[in-house]
Design an enzyme around this catalytic site. Structure first.
Site, mmCIF file in Angstrom:
data_model
loop_
_atom_site.group_PDB
_atom_site.id
_atom_site.type_symbol
_atom_site.label_atom_id
_atom_site.label_comp_id
_atom_site.label_asym_id
_atom_site.label_seq_id
_atom_site.Cartn_x
_atom_site.Cartn_y
_atom_site.Cartn_z
ATOM 1 N N ASP A 107 0.854 -1.180 0.000
ATOM 2 C CA ASP A 107 0.000 0.000 0.000
ATOM 3 C C ASP A 107 0.906 1.253 0.000
ATOM 4 O O ASP A 107 1.788 1.358 -0.836
ATOM 5 C CB ASP A 107 -0.964 -0.070 1.192
ATOM 6 N N HIS A 305 -7.174 -6.387 -1.082
ATOM 7 C CA HIS A 305 -6.102 -5.412 -0.890
ATOM 8 C C HIS A 305 -5.068 -5.833 0.143
ATOM 9 O O HIS A 305 -3.892 -5.496 0.006
ATOM 10 C CB HIS A 305 -6.714 -4.078 -0.481
#
Length: 328
Positions: A107, A305
């Site tokens: 991320d 994610h």
């Protein structure tokens, strides 16, 4: 009894960095691998990879990025520029008595890892990126790009960029907000296709309005959520959110690196159900130009994610295989 996913054979330490202090968690001996988490997490996001990398003969070190956990939280948005985060990483390597390291991020950590490799190739000799592919500096100002997304709705990055606004949503119920945010981006709990997108806020609404609330994703136990929530309940969210607020400063700082490729041996891992990989599909397609040293690239089918937590064994295997190839 320790929780089975909470590593116990680790060393916690604080080291001096430009941030003030950086908290890190270390396991294993061998070549250094620096692990950088994203938003809204901590070193704990790497709890599965620390023992796996240590068992494979690496010195695995997961840090709390400045603004998070037990690391320092400077007060100004200017303190969260990419240049500063890179220097923190250099200082961590030096504090550990090393001259170089592989750097791996997820991320926001993927972007910080990439820029660490771009700006300090003398220190960071290999770079791995999870969930967010490398995009070279340059192009339009980020704040202007994000402001144009969503028509009447507001993209979450723009929402985060205004000081204090997201804090007012999150901090009254940190644990509940985190649970919803993690669920919104996890493969097994994300909203169905066609449902309102949790990356956007309706006029007058909150992001949380669109988060799932019925159950935790399968990778996240109540104990895991306690760890994450406990840190943010103690520190607040401003340090973490200031990374978003510094993006236009980075755009100026890094103008001299516009279009620059990463030439070190690299790795990319993404989830097929992660918006980060679908929105940035063009960046992945550009890897032959932007990552000429790419040795390993995989999209994990059916993964969201939180890739190294959703698919810990698979991600650890890809990481150890890639790291092993560096010595070949």
């Amino acid at each position: 009894m320790p929780h089975p996913t909470h590593p116990t054979d680790v060393t916690h330490r604080l080291v001096a960095t430009p941030a003030g202090r950086t908290h890190l968690v270390e396991q294993g001996d061998g070549p250094l691998v620096l692990l950088l988490h994203g938003f809204p997490e901590s070193w704990y996001a790497w709890r599965h990879q620390l023992p796996a990398l240590a068992a494979a003969g690496h010195r695995a070190v997961a840090v709390d990025v400045r603004g998070y956990g037990r690391s320092s939280k400077p007060p100004e948005v200017d303190d969260y520029r990419m240049l500063d985060l890179v220097e923190d990483n250099v200082a961590v390597v030096e504090a550990l008595g090393e001259r170089s390291a592989a750097v791996v991020g997820h991320d926001w950590g993927a972007a910080v890892a990439a820029h660490s490799a771009l700006l300090r190739p003398d220190v960071f000799t290999a770079v791995g990126m999870l969930s967010v592919p490398y995009t070279p500096p340059g192009g339009p100002r980020p704040g202007e790009v994000f402001a144009r997304l969503g028509d009447e709705e507001e993209f979450y990055v723009s929402y985060f960029q205004e000081p204090g606004r997201a804090e007012r949503e999150i901090e009254p119920d940190v644990r509940g907000w985190l649970a919803g945010f993690y669920a919104a981006l996890s493969a097994d709990t994300m909203p169905a296709p066609g449902a309102p997108d949790p990356h956007f806020r309706s006029p007058g609404g909150t992001l949380r309005d669109r988060f799932p609330s019925s159950r935790l994703p399968s990778w996240l136990t109540e104990r895991d959520l306690d760890v994450y929530a406990g840190e943010f309940e103690r520190t607040g969210l401003t340090g973490a959110l200031n990374r978003y607020r510094a993006m236009d400063r980075d755009w100026k700082d890094l103008a001299g690196f516009a279009g620059a490729p990463l030439t070190q041996p690299s790795l990319f891992l993404g989830g097929s159900l992660d918006a980060s990989t679908t929105w940035l599909a063009d960046a992945i397609d550009a890897f032959p130009t932007t990552l000429p040293g790419l040795r390993s690239s995989h999209l994990l089918e059916g993964c969201g994610h939180w890739i190294q937590q959703e698919r810990p064994e698979e991600v650890s295997r890809h990481l150890t295989d890639w790291l092993g190839s560096l010595a070949a």
